[in-house]
Scaffold this active site. Structure first.
Site, mmCIF file in Angstrom:
data_model
loop_
_atom_site.group_PDB
_atom_site.id
_atom_site.type_symbol
_atom_site.label_atom_id
_atom_site.label_comp_id
_atom_site.label_asym_id
_atom_site.label_seq_id
_atom_site.Cartn_x
_atom_site.Cartn_y
_atom_site.Cartn_z
ATOM 1 N N SER A 94 0.823 -1.206 0.000
ATOM 2 C CA SER A 94 0.000 0.000 0.000
ATOM 3 C C SER A 94 0.861 1.261 0.000
ATOM 4 C CB SER A 94 -0.953 -0.036 1.193
ATOM 5 O OG SER A 94 -1.872 1.032 1.152
ATOM 6 N N ASP A 237 -1.803 6.293 -3.501
ATOM 7 C CA ASP A 237 -0.706 5.557 -2.877
ATOM 8 C C ASP A 237 -0.316 4.403 -3.797
ATOM 9 O OD1 ASP A 237 -3.116 4.260 -2.497
ATOM 10 O OD2 ASP A 237 -2.573 3.427 -0.553
ATOM 11 N N ASP A 239 -1.005 1.179 -4.090
ATOM 12 C CA ASP A 239 -1.993 0.262 -4.657
ATOM 13 C C ASP A 239 -3.282 0.976 -5.052
ATOM 14 O OD1 ASP A 239 -2.798 0.736 -2.027
ATOM 15 O OD2 ASP A 239 -3.636 -1.264 -1.768
ATOM 16 N N ASP A 241 -5.615 2.715 -3.499
ATOM 17 C CA ASP A 241 -6.878 2.646 -2.762
ATOM 18 C C ASP A 241 -7.138 3.922 -1.958
ATOM 19 O OD1 ASP A 241 -5.104 2.317 -0.652
ATOM 20 O OD2 ASP A 241 -6.084 0.538 0.182
#
Length: 453
Positions: A94, A237, A239, A241
């Protein structure tokens, strides 16, 4: 949960997180799940392919087929799991620095696993109760090439595409070299926006900036907004999300302020929203004005998801939830944090209100935050400070919340004391509309704990 924590398991690649460990996690998950096939996605990190290979081996060794999605944003993998009714393994850290990687697990309903199901997998991992398929029954592998395209297409069919296009917006986008670089530029372009980008090349070294979309890492985006005369800046960020915003002048918008603006636009009387215990007074005030209920959880997306599912089971309406780090849920769409979708919902707000970003977030800007840390050398000092925090909370003329440390709500302000989950520190947070009020609350608690230490 010692292994999975509040949002999967993460660590420095090759040190805290090894291919052998990832294989065992995937093998445990495949052994617990009643599934014939498991989806496997990853972000752009340099170790992503290696850990994906390890996870695929663990899944296949349990006799389960693997659908390899390649590099995908977390919400794209989640969408695939829901549409195919299969569980998934995501290789991602992440927002953590480039040297980190991690594992996140998703159920066949397309939702991150709740605490009780993660504990079952953790138990199998610790006890090494793995399924072991014979040589002629190991799982096979398929490569899925359209997961990202299908993800973008579904979002385009869901958001207010015509209204956004009519607003004639220019979007400055910073995917931060992460998985969103493969999807968000096309998505915002297809929404009818003019899109200019920075750090939009997928690169696991993250040469332009670290993956976490905090103000200190986003100077390039602010400059791009100003240079391109953009209406809004959006950052993700690693990933994708999360979505963090910049206003039309290239100024950073605090995640708590954008969450409050979105919540004020979304919540109605009788609704419920869910946030972590460090929630801003901004959202508290929005809920009070809307006649909505605010539910607090321990910090971490897993805890928020678990509480939303419980509220759904009780037929409660939860149209929005999230944290002030840019991770916002719109559960009626899908119970996942989705940076591109969050960005589109903010563009809908801009299009409907016909106001600038600075005007939309202005009601939520006049809040002041203070954060203090107390370092401890041993468990004795920690215990003494936590005992002092409990004594202070008991004597305070405030509404207490003790689900994750001690949060004291005074109506016009709040203060939170909790031990860090990653460092030998006790953290003190305070917030109020009046700067002196926030500083005074934090200082008073700091003094009580420091004396005890």
């Amino acid at each position: 949960m010692k292994i999975f924590g509040s949002s999967g398991t993460r660590g420095v690649a090759g040190e805290e997180l090894t291919p052998e460990f990832v294989l065992r996690v995937a093998k445990a998950a495949a052994s617990v799940w009643d599934a014939d096939r498991v989806a496997l996605g990853r972000d752009t990190r340099t170790t992503g392919a290696m850990f994906s290979d390890a996870a695929a081996a663990g899944i296949a060794s349990a006799g389960v087929d693997v659908a390899r999605l390649g590099v995908t944003p977390t919400p794209a993998t989640v969408r695939y799991c829901e549409d195919e009714s299969i569980p998934g393994v995501l290789i991602t850290a992440s927002h953590n620095p480039p040297e980190y990687n991690g594992v996140k697990l998703v159920g066949d309903d397309g939702i991150e696993l709740p605490v009780d199901r993660l504990e079952r997998i953790e138990g199998a991992l610790v006890a090494e109760t793995f399924d072991a398929a014979p040589w002629d029954e190991v799982g096979g592998t398929t490569h899925v090439t359209d997961a990202n395209e299908d993800y973008v297409a579904e979002m385009l069919a869901t958001v207010g595409r015509e209204a956004i296009a009519d607003a004639d917006l220019t979007v400055a986008l910073d995917p931060g070299h992460g998985a969103g670089a493969l999807t968000s530029p096309d998505f915002f372009h297809e929404l009818g926006c003019e899109v200019v980008t920075v750090n939009a090349q997928p690169d696991g070294h993250f040469p332009g900036r670290d993956p976490e979309p905090v103000e200190a890492n986003l100077g390039d985006l602010g400059r791009l907004v100003r240079a391109a005369d953009a209406d809004v800046g959006i950052a993700h960020d690693g990933d994708a999300d999360r979505a963090i915003f910049f206003d039309e002048r290239g100024r950073y918008v605090e995640g708590d302020a954008s969450l409050a603006a979105l919540a004020a636009h979304t919540l109605s009387a009788g609704d419920t929203t869910v946030a972590a215990v460090n929630v801003s007074q901004r959202l508290v005030d929005v809920c009070e004005a809307a006649g909505a209920t605010l539910e607090l959880t321990p910090i971490g997306s897993t805890n928020i998801i678990t509480r939303i599912r419980q509220l759904w089971a009780a037929d409660e309406s939860v149209p929005i939830a999230g944290e002030g780090n840019g991770g916002v849920f719109f559960p009626d769409y899908r119970l996942v944090r989705d940076g591109a979708f969050i960005g589109a919902k903010f563009l809908e707000l801009l299009a409907e209100r016909r106001e600038s970003v600075s005007e939309i977030v202005a009601p939520y800007g006049d809040y002041h935050n203070v954060r203090l840390n107390l370092v401890y050398d041993d468990e004795r000092e920690l215990d003494a400070m936590l005992a002092a925090a409990e004594e202070y909370a008991a004597a305070a003329d405030a509404t207490p919340t003790t689900i994750d440390g001690h949060r004291l709500d005074y109506g016009d302000a709040w203060v939170l004391v909790r031990p860090s989950g990653t460092e030998p520190k006790v953290r003190i947070y305070a917030e109020a509309r009046d700067r002196d009020r926030a500083a005074g609350l934090a200082a008073e608690v700091h003094e009580a704990l420091d004396d005890a230490r």
